[in-house]
Design a protein around this motif. Sequence first.
Motif, PDB file in Angstrom:
ATOM      1  N   GLY A  98       0.828  -1.203   0.000  1.00  0.00           N
ATOM      2  CA  GLY A  98       0.000   0.000   0.000  1.00  0.00           C
ATOM      3  C   GLY A  98       0.862   1.253   0.000  1.00  0.00           C
ATOM      4  N   TYR A  99       0.524   2.194  -0.874  1.00  0.00           N
ATOM      5  CA  TYR A  99       1.276   3.445  -0.995  1.00  0.00           C
ATOM      6  C   TYR A  99       0.311   4.629  -0.923  1.00  0.00           C
ATOM      7  CZ  TYR A  99       4.474   0.077  -3.259  1.00  0.00           C
ATOM      8  OH  TYR A  99       5.255  -1.014  -3.551  1.00  0.00           O
ATOM      9  N   VAL A 100       0.788   5.736  -0.395  1.00  0.00           N
ATOM     10  CA  VAL A 100       0.069   7.010  -0.485  1.00  0.00           C
ATOM     11  C   VAL A 100       1.009   7.999  -1.174  1.00  0.00           C
ATOM     12  CG1 VAL A 100      -0.894   8.961   0.788  1.00  0.00           C
ATOM     13  CG2 VAL A 100      -1.407   6.633   1.515  1.00  0.00           C
ATOM     14  N   VAL A 101       0.614   8.449  -2.352  1.00  0.00           N
ATOM     15  CA  VAL A 101       1.453   9.353  -3.134  1.00  0.00           C
ATOM     16  C   VAL A 101       1.036  10.784  -2.811  1.00  0.00           C
ATOM     17  CG1 VAL A 101       2.331   9.900  -5.422  1.00  0.00           C
ATOM     18  CG2 VAL A 101       1.504   7.592  -4.928  1.00  0.00           C
ATOM     19  N   ILE A 102       2.005  11.624  -2.446  1.00  0.00           N
ATOM     20  CA  ILE A 102       1.676  12.959  -1.936  1.00  0.00           C
ATOM     21  C   ILE A 102       2.378  14.066  -2.715  1.00  0.00           C
ATOM     22  CG2 ILE A 102       1.449  11.964   0.375  1.00  0.00           C
ATOM     23  CD1 ILE A 102       4.038  13.608   1.102  1.00  0.00           C
ATOM     24  N   ASP A 103       1.846  15.272  -2.562  1.00  0.00           N
ATOM     25  CA  ASP A 103       2.523  16.475  -3.039  1.00  0.00           C
ATOM     26  C   ASP A 103       1.996  17.657  -2.239  1.00  0.00           C
ATOM     27  OD1 ASP A 103       4.345  17.703  -5.179  1.00  0.00           O
ATOM     28  OD2 ASP A 103       2.547  18.944  -5.327  1.00  0.00           O
ATOM     29  N   THR A 104       2.839  18.670  -2.071  1.00  0.00           N
ATOM     30  CA  THR A 104       2.416  19.898  -1.409  1.00  0.00           C
ATOM     31  C   THR A 104       2.743  21.087  -2.300  1.00  0.00           C
ATOM     32  OG1 THR A 104       4.535  20.179  -0.272  1.00  0.00           O
ATOM     33  CG2 THR A 104       2.818  18.971   0.913  1.00  0.00           C
ATOM     34  N   ARG A 147      -4.145   7.278  -3.076  1.00  0.00           N
ATOM     35  CA  ARG A 147      -3.732   5.960  -2.599  1.00  0.00           C
ATOM     36  C   ARG A 147      -3.464   5.013  -3.775  1.00  0.00           C
ATOM     37  NH1 ARG A 147      -4.299   4.594   2.371  1.00  0.00           N
ATOM     38  NH2 ARG A 147      -5.955   6.102   2.770  1.00  0.00           N
ATOM     39  N   MET A 148      -2.480   4.148  -3.599  1.00  0.00           N
ATOM     40  CA  MET A 148      -2.184   3.104  -4.579  1.00  0.00           C
ATOM     41  C   MET A 148      -2.097   1.765  -3.856  1.00  0.00           C
ATOM     42  SD  MET A 148       0.774   4.752  -7.057  1.00  0.00           S
ATOM     43  CE  MET A 148       0.800   3.319  -8.150  1.00  0.00           C
ATOM     44  N   ARG A 149      -2.490   0.701  -4.530  1.00  0.00           N
ATOM     45  CA  ARG A 149      -2.271  -0.666  -4.055  1.00  0.00           C
ATOM     46  C   ARG A 149      -1.460  -1.361  -5.131  1.00  0.00           C
ATOM     47  NH1 ARG A 149      -1.909  -2.621   0.661  1.00  0.00           N
ATOM     48  NH2 ARG A 149      -3.766  -1.404   1.194  1.00  0.00           N
ATOM     49  N   GLY A 150      -0.188  -1.603  -4.842  1.00  0.00           N
ATOM     50  CA  GLY A 150       0.698  -2.079  -5.891  1.00  0.00           C
ATOM     51  C   GLY A 150       0.748  -1.054  -7.013  1.00  0.00           C
ATOM     52  N   GLY A 151       0.535  -1.499  -8.237  1.00  0.00           N
ATOM     53  CA  GLY A 151       0.563  -0.589  -9.376  1.00  0.00           C
ATOM     54  C   GLY A 151      -0.787  -0.014  -9.730  1.00  0.00           C
ATOM     55  N   VAL A 152      -1.787  -0.223  -8.893  1.00  0.00           N
ATOM     56  CA  VAL A 152      -3.141   0.251  -9.186  1.00  0.00           C
ATOM     57  C   VAL A 152      -3.396   1.562  -8.445  1.00  0.00           C
ATOM     58  CG1 VAL A 152      -5.600  -0.259  -9.024  1.00  0.00           C
ATOM     59  CG2 VAL A 152      -3.963  -2.103  -9.503  1.00  0.00           C
ATOM     60  N   CYS A 205      -3.094   8.529   5.566  1.00  0.00           N
ATOM     61  CA  CYS A 205      -1.883   7.749   5.285  1.00  0.00           C
ATOM     62  C   CYS A 205      -1.915   6.395   5.987  1.00  0.00           C
ATOM     63  CB  CYS A 205      -0.639   8.520   5.730  1.00  0.00           C
ATOM     64  SG  CYS A 205      -0.239   9.943   4.702  1.00  0.00           S
ATOM     65  N   GLY A 206      -2.449   6.341   7.212  1.00  0.00           N
ATOM     66  CA  GLY A 206      -2.414   5.093   7.961  1.00  0.00           C
ATOM     67  C   GLY A 206      -0.987   4.577   8.049  1.00  0.00           C
ATOM     68  N   GLY A 207      -0.783   3.306   7.751  1.00  0.00           N
ATOM     69  CA  GLY A 207       0.552   2.730   7.807  1.00  0.00           C
ATOM     70  C   GLY A 207       1.181   2.544   6.442  1.00  0.00           C
ATOM     71  N   ASP A 208       0.581   3.139   5.411  1.00  0.00           N
ATOM     72  CA  ASP A 208       1.098   2.938   4.055  1.00  0.00           C
ATOM     73  C   ASP A 208       2.425   3.673   3.841  1.00  0.00           C
ATOM     74  OD1 ASP A 208      -0.974   1.308   3.370  1.00  0.00           O
ATOM     75  OD2 ASP A 208      -2.132   2.848   2.324  1.00  0.00           O
ATOM     76  N   ILE A 209       3.124   3.264   2.803  1.00  0.00           N
ATOM     77  CA  ILE A 209       4.396   3.895   2.440  1.00  0.00           C
ATOM     78  C   ILE A 209       4.096   5.197   1.699  1.00  0.00           C
ATOM     79  CG2 ILE A 209       6.512   3.628   1.093  1.00  0.00           C
ATOM     80  CD1 ILE A 209       6.082   0.544   1.409  1.00  0.00           C
ATOM     81  N   VAL A 210       4.729   6.279   2.127  1.00  0.00           N
ATOM     82  CA  VAL A 210       4.537   7.585   1.500  1.00  0.00           C
ATOM     83  C   VAL A 210       5.485   7.711   0.305  1.00  0.00           C
ATOM     84  CG1 VAL A 210       4.803  10.078   1.822  1.00  0.00           C
ATOM     85  CG2 VAL A 210       3.724   8.686   3.602  1.00  0.00           C
ATOM     86  N   VAL A 211       4.946   8.135  -0.827  1.00  0.00           N
ATOM     87  CA  VAL A 211       5.725   8.271  -2.059  1.00  0.00           C
ATOM     88  C   VAL A 211       5.593   9.703  -2.566  1.00  0.00           C
ATOM     89  CG1 VAL A 211       6.055   7.430  -4.426  1.00  0.00           C
ATOM     90  CG2 VAL A 211       5.214   5.862  -2.656  1.00  0.00           C
ATOM     91  N   GLY A 212       6.692  10.268  -3.041  1.00  0.00           N
ATOM     92  CA  GLY A 212       6.628  11.603  -3.624  1.00  0.00           C
ATOM     93  C   GLY A 212       7.832  11.852  -4.506  1.00  0.00           C
ATOM     94  N   MET A 214      -3.059  17.275  -8.537  1.00  0.00           N
ATOM     95  CA  MET A 214      -2.676  16.801  -9.866  1.00  0.00           C
ATOM     96  C   MET A 214      -1.235  16.308  -9.877  1.00  0.00           C
ATOM     97  SD  MET A 214      -5.259  16.627 -11.656  1.00  0.00           S
ATOM     98  CE  MET A 214      -4.198  15.756 -12.779  1.00  0.00           C
ATOM     99  N   ASP A 215      -0.352  16.999  -9.149  1.00  0.00           N
ATOM    100  CA  ASP A 215       1.043  16.555  -9.120  1.00  0.00           C
ATOM    101  C   ASP A 215       1.181  15.235  -8.361  1.00  0.00           C
ATOM    102  OD1 ASP A 215       1.808  18.642 -10.673  1.00  0.00           O
ATOM    103  OD2 ASP A 215       2.825  19.769  -9.102  1.00  0.00           O
ATOM    104  N   ALA A 216       0.352  15.018  -7.346  1.00  0.00           N
ATOM    105  CA  ALA A 216       0.347  13.706  -6.689  1.00  0.00           C
ATOM    106  C   ALA A 216      -0.123  12.631  -7.668  1.00  0.00           C
ATOM    107  CB  ALA A 216      -0.557  13.744  -5.453  1.00  0.00           C
ATOM    108  N   PHE A 217      -1.136  12.966  -8.459  1.00  0.00           N
ATOM    109  CA  PHE A 217      -1.649  12.010  -9.452  1.00  0.00           C
ATOM    110  C   PHE A 217      -0.604  11.725 -10.534  1.00  0.00           C
ATOM    111  CE2 PHE A 217      -4.503  11.474 -13.330  1.00  0.00           C
ATOM    112  CZ  PHE A 217      -4.663  10.113 -13.132  1.00  0.00           C
TER     113      PHE A 217
END
Length: 254
Positions: free
Chosen positions: A44-50, A69-74, A123-130, A205-208
């Motif tokens: 599980g990933y959470v992709v972020i931007d500020t 949020r992402m689950r694997g590549g989805v 975010c919960g316990g997911d891995i943060v990606v940016g 949009m940048d997170a997306f």
Amino acid sequence: MVRSMLESFGVTLRGAKREAAPAPACVPSPAPAPDERTPIRDAGYVVIDTELTGLNEKKDSIVSLGAIRMRGGVIEFGHTLYRIVNPAAALTAESVVIHQITPSEVQEKPDIDMVLAEFLRFCGGDIVVGHCVSIDLGFINRELRRISGSCLKNRALDTYVIFEWLGQRASGERAFEKPSTKDYQLHELARRFDIPVSRAHNAMMDAFITAQVFQRFIPVLLESGVHTVGELLSIGNPFKGGDAYRAVGQGCNL
């Protein structure tokens, strides 16, 4: 607003869930460490931007925060978080040109304390990606330290660092060819992978866009022998990639 932005990129949202309302408390609870044996396609990933009033971590502030949020590549289009913040620092003309958020738009918005409480739950316990995420984490952790004396506990990945690592191994892949300049900006990378970008910067949009870049990386990572979360964290650590912002996260549990 999030729906309209994603739909402008041809994304159809079905069954989108409304995120919970903000809570007053903002204390990072210990995020469960991800099992490093988990396949990267199942994690599980959470992709972020500020977006910020500027890049000076001592005096500038967060203006908006986006996460998906992402689950694997989805990419889970129904699970997003986008909030505009009433920043402690005044908006400057230069920053308004970049993110196009005006002073009148932030007047009635919540402060960062409220937004971060919601962000932590998301975010919960997911891995943060940016992308160059040490900058985002630097501002987020500064606020968390002020509020609770603690940093974000989640593990983190930087698409900038992963791109550099893959660029050294994915020989023959044109998208991973080293640029003639040190231009590894998010929109530049997105164009390499035929991901549409807009001219203005927007945290959602940048997170997306970052999520789509990360999505493109996953099959290449697998081909390069990176199969587990532990292996991915070891190559994508935002504070071991040698970038200029490494010092921002020192002292935090990442």
